[in-house]
Write a protein that holds these residues in place. Structure first.
Motif, PDB file in Angstrom:
ATOM      1  N   GLU A   1      24.436 -39.166  -6.568  1.00 28.44           N
ATOM      2  CA  GLU A   1      23.626 -39.872  -7.319  1.00 28.44           C
ATOM      3  C   GLU A   1      22.236 -39.954  -7.223  1.00 28.44           C
ATOM      4  OE1 GLU A   1      22.620 -44.466  -8.799  1.00 28.44           O
ATOM      5  OE2 GLU A   1      24.095 -44.120  -7.363  1.00 28.44           O
ATOM      6  N   LEU A   2      21.699 -39.843  -5.801  1.00 32.36           N
ATOM      7  CA  LEU A   2      20.157 -39.488  -5.581  1.00 32.36           C
ATOM      8  C   LEU A   2      19.702 -38.270  -5.978  1.00 32.36           C
ATOM      9  CD1 LEU A   2      17.256 -40.484  -4.278  1.00 32.36           C
ATOM     10  CD2 LEU A   2      18.295 -39.782  -1.983  1.00 32.36           C
ATOM     11  N   ASP A   3      20.517 -37.392  -5.579  1.00 35.91           N
ATOM     12  CA  ASP A   3      20.194 -36.115  -5.882  1.00 35.91           C
ATOM     13  C   ASP A   3      19.951 -35.565  -7.501  1.00 35.91           C
ATOM     14  OD1 ASP A   3      19.892 -33.127  -4.832  1.00 35.91           O
ATOM     15  OD2 ASP A   3      21.632 -32.727  -6.136  1.00 35.91           O
TER      16      ASP A   3
ATOM     17  N   ARG B   1      16.563 -34.560 -12.024  1.00 37.57           N
ATOM     18  CA  ARG B   1      15.776 -34.920 -13.412  1.00 37.57           C
ATOM     19  C   ARG B   1      14.337 -35.142 -13.191  1.00 37.57           C
ATOM     20  NH1 ARG B   1      17.981 -38.938 -18.005  1.00 37.57           N
ATOM     21  NH2 ARG B   1      15.855 -38.605 -19.218  1.00 37.57           N
ATOM     22  N   ILE B   2      14.092 -35.851 -12.128  1.00 33.23           N
ATOM     23  CA  ILE B   2      12.472 -35.986 -11.976  1.00 33.23           C
ATOM     24  C   ILE B   2      11.828 -34.657 -11.615  1.00 33.23           C
ATOM     25  CG2 ILE B   2      10.745 -36.884 -10.215  1.00 33.23           C
ATOM     26  CD1 ILE B   2      12.985 -39.241  -9.854  1.00 33.23           C
ATOM     27  N   GLN B   3      12.360 -33.729 -10.922  1.00 33.18           N
ATOM     28  CA  GLN B   3      11.786 -32.361 -10.735  1.00 33.18           C
ATOM     29  C   GLN B   3      11.745 -31.564 -12.073  1.00 33.18           C
ATOM     30  OE1 GLN B   3      14.364 -31.044  -7.424  1.00 33.18           O
ATOM     31  NE2 GLN B   3      12.674 -30.290  -6.511  1.00 33.18           N
ATOM     32  N   ASN B   4      12.832 -31.751 -13.049  1.00 27.70           N
ATOM     33  CA  ASN B   4      12.554 -30.974 -14.210  1.00 27.70           C
ATOM     34  C   ASN B   4      11.587 -31.669 -15.052  1.00 27.70           C
ATOM     35  OD1 ASN B   4      14.805 -28.913 -14.510  1.00 27.70           O
ATOM     36  ND2 ASN B   4      16.114 -30.510 -13.823  1.00 27.70           N
ATOM     37  N   ASP B   5      11.456 -32.938 -15.008  1.00 30.26           N
ATOM     38  CA  ASP B   5      10.381 -33.678 -15.562  1.00 30.26           C
ATOM     39  C   ASP B   5       9.009 -33.215 -15.167  1.00 30.26           C
ATOM     40  OD1 ASP B   5      12.375 -34.729 -17.537  1.00 30.26           O
ATOM     41  OD2 ASP B   5      12.196 -36.907 -16.486  1.00 30.26           O
TER      42      ASP B   5
ATOM     43  N   GLY C   1      -1.245 -27.858  -9.655  1.00 32.44           N
ATOM     44  CA  GLY C   1      -1.051 -27.582  -8.482  1.00 32.44           C
ATOM     45  C   GLY C   1      -0.508 -28.806  -7.591  1.00 32.44           C
ATOM     46  N   THR C   2      -1.151 -29.907  -7.977  1.00 31.93           N
ATOM     47  CA  THR C   2      -0.588 -31.048  -7.083  1.00 31.93           C
ATOM     48  C   THR C   2       0.821 -31.645  -7.841  1.00 31.93           C
ATOM     49  OG1 THR C   2      -2.921 -31.833  -6.984  1.00 31.93           O
ATOM     50  CG2 THR C   2      -1.224 -33.436  -6.688  1.00 31.93           C
ATOM     51  N   VAL C   3       1.041 -31.609  -8.793  1.00 30.04           N
ATOM     52  CA  VAL C   3       2.303 -31.663  -9.505  1.00 30.04           C
ATOM     53  C   VAL C   3       3.326 -30.749  -8.843  1.00 30.04           C
ATOM     54  CG1 VAL C   3       3.696 -31.443 -11.594  1.00 30.04           C
ATOM     55  CG2 VAL C   3       1.367 -32.545 -11.742  1.00 30.04           C
ATOM     56  N   ASP C   4       3.013 -29.539  -8.663  1.00 29.20           N
ATOM     57  CA  ASP C   4       3.686 -28.558  -8.203  1.00 29.20           C
ATOM     58  C   ASP C   4       4.140 -29.012  -6.489  1.00 29.20           C
ATOM     59  OD1 ASP C   4       5.204 -26.102  -8.122  1.00 29.20           O
ATOM     60  OD2 ASP C   4       3.872 -25.021  -7.139  1.00 29.20           O
ATOM     61  N   GLU C   5       3.142 -29.634  -6.059  1.00 33.37           N
ATOM     62  CA  GLU C   5       3.233 -29.957  -4.554  1.00 33.37           C
ATOM     63  C   GLU C   5       4.115 -31.129  -4.465  1.00 33.37           C
ATOM     64  OE1 GLU C   5       0.387 -31.840  -0.861  1.00 33.37           O
ATOM     65  OE2 GLU C   5      -0.521 -31.141  -2.764  1.00 33.37           O
ATOM     66  N   VAL C   6       4.065 -32.081  -5.462  1.00 32.51           N
ATOM     67  CA  VAL C   6       4.943 -33.258  -5.561  1.00 32.51           C
ATOM     68  C   VAL C   6       6.387 -32.757  -5.752  1.00 32.51           C
ATOM     69  CG1 VAL C   6       5.536 -35.173  -6.899  1.00 32.51           C
ATOM     70  CG2 VAL C   6       3.280 -34.924  -6.559  1.00 32.51           C
TER      71      VAL C   6
ATOM     72  N   ARG D   1      15.460 -33.971  -1.434  1.00 32.58           N
ATOM     73  CA  ARG D   1      16.624 -33.438  -1.674  1.00 32.58           C
ATOM     74  C   ARG D   1      17.548 -32.865  -0.462  1.00 32.58           C
ATOM     75  NH1 ARG D   1      17.108 -30.025  -6.457  1.00 32.58           N
ATOM     76  NH2 ARG D   1      19.093 -30.283  -6.255  1.00 32.58           N
ATOM     77  N   LEU D   2      17.020 -31.987   0.298  1.00 35.20           N
ATOM     78  CA  LEU D   2      17.559 -31.262   1.321  1.00 35.20           C
ATOM     79  C   LEU D   2      18.208 -32.368   2.420  1.00 35.20           C
ATOM     80  CD1 LEU D   2      15.556 -27.966   1.934  1.00 35.20           C
ATOM     81  CD2 LEU D   2      17.836 -28.318   0.738  1.00 35.20           C
TER      82      LEU D   2
END
Length: 151
Positions: free
Chosen positions: A57-59, A64-68, A36-41, A49-50
């Motif tokens: 580049e940042l996006d 990639r971090i979100q996919n990981d 649940g906390t991983v989902d929150e991060v 991102r918004l």
């Protein structure tokens, strides 16, 4: 690819939730709290991102971090099996960790040395990334207990 046809279970609320394997766990279970906390991060990074102002580049880094993070959540939700291609586990690999550390080092190299702590802010994206940074440690010990001896 994981396919979700619906996001509700219609099982009511008896204080438990199901892991991806179908095993029921109390909602206060450390594994459930961790994913649940991983989902929150991940959600906080989505908000950052918004507000990234079209910085492609940042996006790209944040996507990639979100996919990981989804891989981490899948690993926590399905501790003994995988949902990847051919049933492969979706756990985070050493290569992913090394990639993230290289990105951190590269971005830090562009900054002047810190002489004090930084107050969150500067831009909405920066403030949300600070928030993600503060939520992230709770993934390791979501109930606040130390995971080993202190000293």
């Amino acid at each position: 690819m994981v396919v979700l046809n619906r996001i509700y279970t219609r099982t009511g609320d008896d204080g438990t939730t199901a892991l991806g394997s179908g095993e029921r766990r109390p909602k206060y279970d450390l594994r459930v709290a961790a994913y649940g906390t991983v989902d929150e991060v991940n959600a906080v990074i989505g908000i950052a991102r918004l507000h990234a102002g079209g910085d492609s580049e940042l996006d790209g880094l944040l996507v990639r971090i979100q996919n990981d993070l989804f891989d981490v959540g899948a690993d926590l939700c399905l501790p003994d099996q995988g949902k990847g291609p051919g049933g492969a586990r979706l756990d985070v690999t050493e290569l992913q960790v090394e990639w993230l550390e290289r990105q951190i080092d590269r971005l830090n190299a562009e900054l002047a040395p810190l002489r004090s702590f930084i107050l969150p802010g500067g831009s909405a994206a920066a403030a949300y990334l600070h928030l993600a940074r503060t939520v992230c440690p709770a993934c390791r010990a979501p109930d606040g207990r130390a995971q080993g001896p202190t000293g």
